[in-house]
Design a protein around this motif. Structure first.
Motif, short mmCIF file in Angstrom:
data_model
loop_
_atom_site.label_atom_id
_atom_site.label_comp_id
_atom_site.label_asym_id
_atom_site.label_seq_id
_atom_site.Cartn_x
_atom_site.Cartn_y
_atom_site.Cartn_z
N SER A 54 37.06 50.88 41.68
CA SER A 54 37.06 51.85 42.78
C SER A 54 38.13 51.51 43.82
N ARG A 55 38.40 50.23 44.00
CA ARG A 55 39.37 49.81 45.01
C ARG A 55 40.80 50.08 44.57
N LYS A 56 41.02 50.13 43.28
CA LYS A 56 42.35 50.48 42.77
C LYS A 56 42.77 51.85 43.27
N LEU A 57 41.82 52.73 43.47
CA LEU A 57 42.11 54.10 43.90
C LEU A 57 42.71 54.15 45.29
N ASP A 58 42.48 53.11 46.09
CA ASP A 58 43.03 53.05 47.44
C ASP A 58 44.45 52.47 47.46
N CYS A 59 44.93 52.02 46.31
CA CYS A 59 46.26 51.41 46.24
C CYS A 59 47.30 52.46 45.84
N ASP A 60 48.38 52.51 46.58
CA ASP A 60 49.51 53.35 46.18
C ASP A 60 50.24 52.71 45.00
N VAL A 61 50.30 51.39 45.03
CA VAL A 61 50.91 50.62 43.94
C VAL A 61 49.91 49.56 43.49
N PHE A 62 49.59 49.55 42.21
CA PHE A 62 48.69 48.54 41.66
C PHE A 62 49.46 47.73 40.64
N LEU A 63 49.52 46.41 40.84
CA LEU A 63 50.30 45.53 39.98
C LEU A 63 49.38 44.50 39.32
N GLU A 64 49.45 44.42 38.00
CA GLU A 64 48.64 43.48 37.25
C GLU A 64 49.43 43.01 36.04
N PRO A 65 50.07 41.85 36.12
CA PRO A 65 50.86 41.34 34.99
C PRO A 65 49.97 41.08 33.77
N TYR A 66 50.13 41.90 32.75
CA TYR A 66 49.24 41.80 31.59
C TYR A 66 49.40 40.47 30.86
#
Length: 254
Positions: free
Chosen positions: A204-216
C-alpha cells in the motif's frame, strides 16, 4: 520541486541505499526530507548528518558496524545492540535530530500497541538503535518507558511523514523476494521468514511513491552477509545509474 526519500530496512542489503543515493547525487537529485527504518534509519542518520555515501560505506566497512554485537542471555533477546551506542556517538557526537542537515524521521515499532512510531526530535541515536532491533535476535529498546523493536515489522517503507510535505517521493526498497529459495539451516530460514514479513507490508505504501526503486539482484544476497558489503554498494550504484533516465523522467512530470 522538493523530494523526499524513504529508506527501507533489510539488514546488510541496506548498503544498496548508499549506492543509489550516490547515483542520485551525481544526477543532481538530493532530498529535503528523509525517512528510514532499520538499516534505512542507519543510512538515513549518517546521510542526514552530512556524510557522503562513500564515507558512510567506509565507516561501516572499517568499523564492522554490523558485527558490533554481544551475547545477551535473557528473555528479551539473544543479542543486544548496546555496543552500537558508542559507535554512533563517535560519528554523531551531537546526538540530536535538530542538528541534522536534512530532516529525518526514524521508524520503529511500539511493542505494546503494535503500531509504527516516528521519531524526529530530541535524541537521535537511541531511536536509530530501536529501529534496528530485529525481534527475537535483538533486545527491545526502551524509550520513555515504552519498548520498541525493528520498524520494518509493521512498516518497512515509512513514507507517511513525506506525504503532503514533498512534491515527489522516492521509495528505496532493498528486499526483493527470491522465488527460488531453499532451506539450508535454521539461520537462513529465520532470515527468510523475517524478510518475507517486512516485504509484505509495503504494497500500500508503494502507491504513495512517485518513484519506487528495488534492485532485483539483491535477492542473491543474504540480509546478514557482512562480507559482501562492497558488492552490495556497487550493485546499488549501478542500479541507480541504470534507472536514472526513468527517475528523471518521472520527477520532471508535473
Amino acid at each position: 520541486m522538493t523530494i523526499g526519500i524513504a529508506l527501507s530496512g533489510g539488514g546488510v542489503r541496506g548498503i544498496a541505499h548508499l549506492g543509489i543515493l550516490k547515483a542520485l547525487e551525481e544526477a543532481g537529485i538530493k532530498p529535503v526530507m528523509l525517512t528510514g527504518t532499520s538499516a534505512g534509519s542507519i543510512v538515513g542518520a549518517f546521510y542526514a548528518a552530512g556524510y557522503p555515501p562513500d564515507s558512510i560505506l567506509n565507516i561501516i566497512s572499517k568499523t564492522k558496524l554490523f558485527k558490533i554485537l554481544r551475547p545477551s542471555f535473557n528473555w528479551k533477546g539473544l543479542l543486544t545492540l548496546e555496543k552500537t551506542y558508542a559507535f554512533f556517538k563517535s560519528f554523531l557526537p551531537t546526538n540530536s535530530f535538530e542538528t541534522l542537515k536534512i530532516p529525518l524521521y526514524v521508524c520503529a515499532t511500539n511493542v505494546k500497541n503494535g503500531k509504527t512510531a516516528f521519531f524526529s526530535s530530541g535524541e537521535l541515536i537511541t531511536p536509530v538503535i530501536a529501529s534496528s532491533a530485529i525481534p527475537v535476535l535483538f533486545t527491545p529498546v526502551e524509550i520513555d518507558g515504552e519498548y520498541y523493536i525493528d520498524g520494518g515489522v509493521v512498516n518497512n517503507l515509512p513514507v507517511e511523514p513525506l506525504v503532503g510535505h514533498c512534491d515527489k517521493i522516492i521509495g528505496l526498497h532493498c528486499n526483493p523476494v527470491d522465488e527460488n529459495f531453499e532451506v539450508e539451516n535454521m539461520k537462513n530460514l529465520l532470515e527468510r521468514t523475517f524478510l518475507l514479513t517486512i516485504s509484505r507490508n509495503i504494497e500500500s505504501r508503494k502507491l504513495d511513491c512517485d518513484v519506487f526503486l528495488e534492485p532485483y539482484e539483491l535477492r542473491k544476497f543474504g540480509a546478514l552477509e557482512f562480507s559482501r558489503i562492497q558488492e552490495i554498494y556497487d550493485l546499488g550504484y549501478a542500479y541507480g545509474n541504470n534507472e536514472m533516465s526513468r527517475i528523471v523522467q518521472i520527477l520532471d512530470r508535473n
